[in-house]
Design a protein around this motif. Structure first.
Motif, PDB file in Angstrom:
ATOM      1  N   LYS A  20      -0.581  12.045  45.402  1.00 17.74           N
ATOM      2  CA  LYS A  20      -0.075  12.282  45.941  1.00 17.74           C
ATOM      3  C   LYS A  20       1.557  12.151  46.341  1.00 17.74           C
ATOM      4  CE  LYS A  20      -3.713   9.541  48.006  1.00 17.74           C
ATOM      5  NZ  LYS A  20      -4.084   7.824  48.707  1.00 17.74           N
ATOM      6  N   VAL A  21       2.070  11.581  45.431  1.00 18.67           N
ATOM      7  CA  VAL A  21       3.464  11.938  45.268  1.00 18.67           C
ATOM      8  C   VAL A  21       3.946  12.220  44.167  1.00 18.67           C
ATOM      9  CG1 VAL A  21       5.924  10.826  45.637  1.00 18.67           C
ATOM     10  CG2 VAL A  21       4.248   9.711  46.839  1.00 18.67           C
ATOM     11  N   LYS A  22       4.589  14.250  44.637  1.00 20.89           N
ATOM     12  CA  LYS A  22       5.281  14.914  43.628  1.00 20.89           C
ATOM     13  C   LYS A  22       6.041  14.499  43.098  1.00 20.89           C
ATOM     14  CE  LYS A  22       5.526  20.764  42.882  1.00 20.89           C
ATOM     15  NZ  LYS A  22       5.281  21.367  44.218  1.00 20.89           N
ATOM     16  N   TYR A  23       6.396  14.591  41.954  1.00 19.92           N
ATOM     17  CA  TYR A  23       7.298  13.943  41.158  1.00 19.92           C
ATOM     18  C   TYR A  23       7.711  12.832  40.855  1.00 19.92           C
ATOM     19  CZ  TYR A  23       8.537  18.800  42.205  1.00 19.92           C
ATOM     20  OH  TYR A  23       8.580  20.448  42.195  1.00 19.92           O
ATOM     21  N   LEU A  24       6.935  11.885  41.248  1.00 18.57           N
ATOM     22  CA  LEU A  24       7.418  10.326  41.608  1.00 18.57           C
ATOM     23  C   LEU A  24       6.988  10.006  40.311  1.00 18.57           C
ATOM     24  CD1 LEU A  24       7.656   8.022  42.761  1.00 18.57           C
ATOM     25  CD2 LEU A  24       5.695   7.733  43.173  1.00 18.57           C
ATOM     26  N   ASP A  25       6.601  10.674  39.116  1.00 16.95           N
ATOM     27  CA  ASP A  25       6.595   9.736  37.591  1.00 16.95           C
ATOM     28  C   ASP A  25       7.638   9.967  37.003  1.00 16.95           C
ATOM     29  OD1 ASP A  25       5.321  12.330  37.697  1.00 16.95           O
ATOM     30  OD2 ASP A  25       4.612  12.349  36.322  1.00 16.95           O
ATOM     31  N   THR A  26       8.323  11.242  37.463  1.00 15.91           N
ATOM     32  CA  THR A  26       9.896  11.349  36.745  1.00 15.91           C
ATOM     33  C   THR A  26      10.747  11.116  37.196  1.00 15.91           C
ATOM     34  OG1 THR A  26       9.154  14.213  36.234  1.00 15.91           O
ATOM     35  CG2 THR A  26      10.963  13.974  36.390  1.00 15.91           C
ATOM     36  N   LEU A  27      10.780  10.687  38.635  1.00 16.79           N
ATOM     37  CA  LEU A  27      11.641  10.519  39.193  1.00 16.79           C
ATOM     38  C   LEU A  27      11.990   8.223  38.433  1.00 16.79           C
ATOM     39  CD1 LEU A  27      13.652   9.130  41.595  1.00 16.79           C
ATOM     40  CD2 LEU A  27      11.522   8.638  42.440  1.00 16.79           C
ATOM     41  N   LEU A  28      10.633   8.134  38.402  1.00 16.25           N
ATOM     42  CA  LEU A  28      10.523   6.436  38.175  1.00 16.25           C
ATOM     43  C   LEU A  28      11.021   6.573  36.432  1.00 16.25           C
ATOM     44  CD1 LEU A  28       7.952   5.218  39.936  1.00 16.25           C
ATOM     45  CD2 LEU A  28       9.755   4.937  40.063  1.00 16.25           C
ATOM     46  N   ILE A  29      10.820   7.659  35.680  1.00 13.85           N
ATOM     47  CA  ILE A  29      11.023   7.036  34.332  1.00 13.85           C
ATOM     48  C   ILE A  29      12.586   7.692  34.019  1.00 13.85           C
ATOM     49  CG2 ILE A  29      10.756   9.299  32.169  1.00 13.85           C
ATOM     50  CD1 ILE A  29       8.202   9.257  32.857  1.00 13.85           C
ATOM     51  N   LYS A  30      12.909   8.396  34.501  1.00  6.56           N
ATOM     52  CA  LYS A  30      14.714   9.163  34.608  1.00  6.56           C
ATOM     53  C   LYS A  30      15.218   8.425  35.745  1.00  6.56           C
ATOM     54  CE  LYS A  30      15.035  14.062  34.676  1.00  6.56           C
ATOM     55  NZ  LYS A  30      15.715  15.238  35.416  1.00  6.56           N
ATOM     56  N   ALA A  31      14.984   6.992  36.375  1.00 10.68           N
ATOM     57  CA  ALA A  31      15.869   6.776  37.075  1.00 10.68           C
ATOM     58  C   ALA A  31      15.861   5.155  35.960  1.00 10.68           C
ATOM     59  CB  ALA A  31      15.089   5.377  38.137  1.00 10.68           C
ATOM     60  N   ALA A  32      14.742   4.762  35.396  1.00  7.70           N
ATOM     61  CA  ALA A  32      14.532   3.540  34.059  1.00  7.70           C
ATOM     62  C   ALA A  32      15.952   4.108  33.101  1.00  7.70           C
ATOM     63  CB  ALA A  32      12.699   3.277  33.756  1.00  7.70           C
ATOM     64  N   ALA A  33      15.634   4.849  32.986  1.00  9.60           N
ATOM     65  CA  ALA A  33      16.447   5.140  32.034  1.00  9.60           C
ATOM     66  C   ALA A  33      18.032   5.311  32.121  1.00  9.60           C
ATOM     67  CB  ALA A  33      16.296   6.862  31.065  1.00  9.60           C
ATOM     68  N   LYS A  34      18.818   5.790  32.802  1.00  7.54           N
ATOM     69  CA  LYS A  34      19.982   5.687  33.944  1.00  7.54           C
ATOM     70  C   LYS A  34      20.403   4.327  34.223  1.00  7.54           C
ATOM     71  CE  LYS A  34      22.672   9.275  34.595  1.00  7.54           C
ATOM     72  NZ  LYS A  34      22.833  10.326  34.908  1.00  7.54           N
ATOM     73  N   GLY A  50      20.793  11.421  47.789  1.00  6.03           N
ATOM     74  CA  GLY A  50      22.293  12.187  47.535  1.00  6.03           C
ATOM     75  C   GLY A  50      22.975  11.071  46.579  1.00  6.03           C
ATOM     76  N   ASN A  51      22.870  10.257  46.502  1.00  2.84           N
ATOM     77  CA  ASN A  51      23.306   9.174  45.159  1.00  2.84           C
ATOM     78  C   ASN A  51      22.497   9.447  44.226  1.00  2.84           C
ATOM     79  OD1 ASN A  51      24.506   8.198  46.806  1.00  2.84           O
ATOM     80  ND2 ASN A  51      24.270   6.203  47.174  1.00  2.84           N
ATOM     81  N   LEU A  52      21.146   9.823  44.033  1.00  4.48           N
ATOM     82  CA  LEU A  52      20.510  10.101  42.502  1.00  4.48           C
ATOM     83  C   LEU A  52      19.698  11.143  42.324  1.00  4.48           C
ATOM     84  CD1 LEU A  52      16.938   8.104  43.986  1.00  4.48           C
ATOM     85  CD2 LEU A  52      18.407   8.068  41.922  1.00  4.48           C
ATOM     86  N   VAL A  53      20.227  12.541  43.103  1.00  6.30           N
ATOM     87  CA  VAL A  53      20.977  14.220  42.972  1.00  6.30           C
ATOM     88  C   VAL A  53      22.363  13.724  41.723  1.00  6.30           C
ATOM     89  CG1 VAL A  53      22.067  16.125  43.422  1.00  6.30           C
ATOM     90  CG2 VAL A  53      19.567  15.049  44.923  1.00  6.30           C
ATOM     91  N   THR A  54      23.374  13.273  42.887  1.00  6.03           N
ATOM     92  CA  THR A  54      24.232  13.036  41.944  1.00  6.03           C
ATOM     93  C   THR A  54      24.470  12.513  40.314  1.00  6.03           C
ATOM     94  OG1 THR A  54      26.124  12.884  44.181  1.00  6.03           O
ATOM     95  CG2 THR A  54      27.153  12.036  42.208  1.00  6.03           C
ATOM     96  N   ALA A  55      23.423  11.174  39.738  1.00  2.00           N
ATOM     97  CA  ALA A  55      23.325  10.761  39.420  1.00  2.00           C
ATOM     98  C   ALA A  55      22.674  11.584  37.992  1.00  2.00           C
ATOM     99  CB  ALA A  55      23.071   9.548  38.956  1.00  2.00           C
ATOM    100  N   GLY A  56      22.203  12.657  38.750  1.00  4.90           N
ATOM    101  CA  GLY A  56      21.263  13.496  37.879  1.00  4.90           C
ATOM    102  C   GLY A  56      20.100  13.206  37.977  1.00  4.90           C
ATOM    103  N   ILE A  57      19.371  12.277  39.105  1.00  3.50           N
ATOM    104  CA  ILE A  57      18.329  11.685  38.369  1.00  3.50           C
ATOM    105  C   ILE A  57      17.082  12.538  39.498  1.00  3.50           C
ATOM    106  CG2 ILE A  57      16.539   9.888  39.176  1.00  3.50           C
ATOM    107  CD1 ILE A  57      18.665   7.952  38.380  1.00  3.50           C
ATOM    108  N   ILE A  58      17.546  12.965  40.183  1.00  3.98           N
ATOM    109  CA  ILE A  58      16.616  14.071  41.344  1.00  3.98           C
ATOM    110  C   ILE A  58      16.855  15.527  40.933  1.00  3.98           C
ATOM    111  CG2 ILE A  58      15.672  14.232  43.508  1.00  3.98           C
ATOM    112  CD1 ILE A  58      15.643  11.808  44.003  1.00  3.98           C
ATOM    113  N   ASN A  59      16.659  16.110  41.028  1.00  4.15           N
ATOM    114  CA  ASN A  59      16.656  17.802  41.238  1.00  4.15           C
ATOM    115  C   ASN A  59      15.936  18.542  42.039  1.00  4.15           C
ATOM    116  OD1 ASN A  59      14.608  18.325  39.655  1.00  4.15           O
ATOM    117  ND2 ASN A  59      15.185  18.755  37.501  1.00  4.15           N
TER     118      ASN A  59
END
Length: 86
Positions: A20-34, A50-59
């Motif tokens: 239902k939410v595209k990219y959510l798995d990637t978001l959670l994995i990258k966030a957990a790593a950082k 915006g903060n997540l983009v700056t941190a390289g978590i969301i592209n």
């Protein structure tokens, strides 16, 4: 070690498994790593994104900006994660 959101984990796990939410798995994995600890929440989902983009978590910011309101509590999750990386 990543940030957990205990009361919401089953809720978002269902969103990932259902697609239902595209990219959510990637978001959670990258966030957990950082992210290692909670921070002050971002004031809006847009700021969190915006903060997540700056941190390289969301592209894929355009996706998140267009869809954060499509799933319950997704905006709140983006605020929490965005604050934790700021």
């Amino acid at each position: 070690m990543g940030v957990l959101i205990p009361r919401k984990v089953p809720h978002f796990k269902g969103a990932v498994s259902s697609g239902k939410v595209k990219y959510l798995d990637t978001l959670l994995i990258k966030a957990a790593a950082k992210i290692s600890k909670a921070g002050t929440r971002s004031s809006t989902p847009e700021n969190g994104i915006g903060n997540l983009v700056t941190a390289g978590i969301i592209n894929t910011p355009d996706y998140w900006l267009a869809h954060y309101h499509d799933y319950p509590s997704l905006g709140a999750l983006l605020c929490a994660l965005g604050g934790a990386v700021n």
